[in-house]
Design a protein around this motif. Sequence first.
Motif, short mmCIF file in Angstrom:
data_model
loop_
_atom_site.label_atom_id
_atom_site.label_comp_id
_atom_site.label_asym_id
_atom_site.label_seq_id
_atom_site.Cartn_x
_atom_site.Cartn_y
_atom_site.Cartn_z
N PRO A 86 0.82 -1.21 0.00
CA PRO A 86 0.00 0.00 0.00
C PRO A 86 0.86 1.26 0.00
CG PRO A 86 -0.09 -1.09 2.13
CD PRO A 86 0.64 -2.01 1.22
N VAL A 87 0.41 2.24 -0.76
CA VAL A 87 1.12 3.51 -0.81
C VAL A 87 0.75 4.32 0.42
CG1 VAL A 87 1.35 5.69 -2.06
CG2 VAL A 87 1.19 3.53 -3.31
N MET A 88 1.76 4.75 1.15
CA MET A 88 1.52 5.62 2.29
C MET A 88 1.64 7.07 1.83
SD MET A 88 1.02 3.74 5.03
CE MET A 88 0.02 2.65 4.01
N LEU A 89 0.60 7.84 2.05
CA LEU A 89 0.67 9.25 1.71
C LEU A 89 1.72 9.91 2.59
CD1 LEU A 89 -3.14 10.08 1.45
CD2 LEU A 89 -1.60 9.28 -0.34
N ARG A 90 2.34 10.96 2.09
CA ARG A 90 3.44 11.59 2.84
C ARG A 90 2.89 12.48 3.96
NH1 ARG A 90 5.27 10.47 -2.22
NH2 ARG A 90 7.49 10.08 -2.50
N ARG A 91 2.28 11.82 4.92
CA ARG A 91 1.73 12.48 6.10
C ARG A 91 1.83 11.52 7.28
NH1 ARG A 91 -3.13 14.95 2.86
NH2 ARG A 91 -2.06 14.74 0.90
N TYR A 99 -7.28 11.75 5.79
CA TYR A 99 -7.43 11.96 4.35
C TYR A 99 -8.52 11.04 3.81
CZ TYR A 99 -6.29 12.22 -0.61
OH TYR A 99 -6.38 12.39 -1.95
N PRO A 131 5.30 9.74 11.02
CA PRO A 131 5.14 9.72 9.56
C PRO A 131 4.85 8.29 9.07
CG PRO A 131 7.05 11.03 10.16
CD PRO A 131 6.56 10.37 11.42
N ARG A 133 5.33 6.71 6.40
CA ARG A 133 6.36 5.99 5.65
C ARG A 133 7.45 5.41 6.54
NH1 ARG A 133 6.81 7.45 -0.35
NH2 ARG A 133 4.65 7.88 -0.76
N ARG A 134 7.45 5.79 7.79
CA ARG A 134 8.47 5.25 8.71
C ARG A 134 7.96 4.03 9.47
NH1 ARG A 134 11.37 10.44 10.91
NH2 ARG A 134 11.76 11.44 8.91
N TYR B 127 0.92 6.80 -6.84
CA TYR B 127 -0.32 7.01 -6.10
C TYR B 127 -1.58 6.57 -6.86
CZ TYR B 127 1.59 9.92 -2.30
OH TYR B 127 2.25 10.38 -1.20
N GLU B 130 -4.08 3.93 -5.56
CA GLU B 130 -4.59 4.28 -4.23
C GLU B 130 -5.66 5.38 -4.34
OE1 GLU B 130 -2.54 2.38 -1.99
OE2 GLU B 130 -4.38 2.56 -0.82
N ASP B 148 1.65 16.35 -1.39
CA ASP B 148 2.59 15.29 -1.06
C ASP B 148 3.94 15.46 -1.75
OD1 ASP B 148 0.43 14.33 0.39
OD2 ASP B 148 0.97 12.25 -0.02
N ARG B 150 5.34 18.36 -1.87
CA ARG B 150 5.74 19.71 -1.47
C ARG B 150 7.23 19.87 -1.25
NH1 ARG B 150 3.19 16.86 2.28
NH2 ARG B 150 3.82 16.79 4.47
N ALA B 230 7.52 15.18 8.78
CA ALA B 230 6.23 14.99 8.08
C ALA B 230 6.23 13.84 7.09
CB ALA B 230 5.83 16.28 7.37
N THR B 231 7.37 13.21 6.79
CA THR B 231 7.31 12.13 5.80
C THR B 231 7.99 10.88 6.32
OG1 THR B 231 9.36 12.80 4.73
CG2 THR B 231 7.32 13.74 3.88
#
Lengths: 240, 231
Positions: A86-91, A99, A131, A133-134, B127, B130, B148, B150, B230-231
């Motif tokens: 799954p793609v993790m949004l960068r948040r 989201y 985050p 992605r971590r 993306y 998704e 995303d 940014r 944030a990422t």
Amino acid sequence: MPIPTTPLPITFDDVSVHAPGSRLLDGISLSLTAGEATAVIGPNGSGKTTLLRTAMGLVAPTAGHISWAAQAAAPISRMALVSQRPVMLRRSCAGNVRYALARAGLPWRQRQQRTTELLALVGLKQVAARPARRLSGGEQQRLALARALAREPQALFLDEPTSSLDPAATRDVEDLVRTIIARGVKVVLATHDLGEARRLAGKIVLLNAGSVVESGPCEDFFTAPRTAAGARFLNGELLV
Amino acid sequence: MGAGAGSALHLVLSGDPELFAVVRLSLEISLGATVLAALIGAPLGALIALTRFPGRGFILVLLNALMGLPPVLVGLVVYLTLSRSGPLGALGWLFTPTAMAAAQTVLVLPIIAALTRQHIEDLWSEYRDELLAMNVGRLGRVATLLWDARFSLVTTLLAGFGRAAAEVGAIIIVGGNIQGYTRTMTTAIALETSKGNLALALGLGTVLLVIIVLVNALAWAARRTGERYAT
């Protein structure tokens, strides 16, 4: 044409999906009904992912028809798909769930509480601010499930949800899938792990080269497969 | 040379009001042009990245080619547009900082749009499934991908700002290099060079270079901090 409130049953009627130079699905006829989870099994390249994406309405059949509750339009808002990676949004974790809740149309005031509930359900409440992605692979898979549940789907498609996870993370994800099934969500699971199919599913669809080889109740398949190909697959032989 | 460099250093250290007015104007014009170009160019680049239409290939080639727009040509076109007999002559912008910002916006816009398009297209391939599975509409996709991406887009903005801050050909045509009104660092450097005052020009150039390095350092720090949390 009205959009049905439930996607079930999802009916494949002689559905084929072709790509240049290959047939991803070839004359599939089956029905995905409410109730027990369905495991779609088969070797790599057998069409499992394409079957899930077609059932979700993301891939249009090249030939044949697919319907959702007897309607031609896919009620995509009533379904969710969790992919193999799954793609993790960068948040943050919470940001990913928020989201999904926003996309599902949940009012802003209710999002924070629902985010907390969903993160608690998947055991990620303590890392809400981290985050996404971590996270570890297993945690990302659970967060993807939380994001999928934000849509309150009636059908949930899981594409090899534990293929890259260690046993402990696999157990956590499978426990979560059982919880989701118990809540009445129709789970359709693509896997090449026969043990996982047996542990989670009540129905089996065996695919090979884009065609349905055998389908039916899970226990029947594992105790007495009706086809020679099914028996060979259970014995670990290669289906070529 | 040494005396000129020394006088430039003296101007800086003594807080010379004229020098700092020039520096302030330079920053205002370049940052303003970069922000305006970003507000237009980033969504435009994202939209092009997510849309398939006849002639898209031609648009991409054109957009990439426009990144190398000759500043003097932009200056000439903006000059003709804003001159009294031009289509926007009634605005009275010619030989004002507004005209200079407009010229720099035209120069920076293709850079931001083309680089954004590339960033967003790469992110979209990751993306796509998704967002489609979440039934996200076209505008929602644009907003999501821009947000995303940014931190990558910070570099794009810096490229745009660098182009604007270092530019002289367009703004000298549309601004006129009027002392105390439209004189910027680059036009002042051009003027001092033409007067043979190479050392002062070099000193001013050094100040410009330091400013650009500082802005880049700030952006780098902001990006690094953002990525960490944030990422």
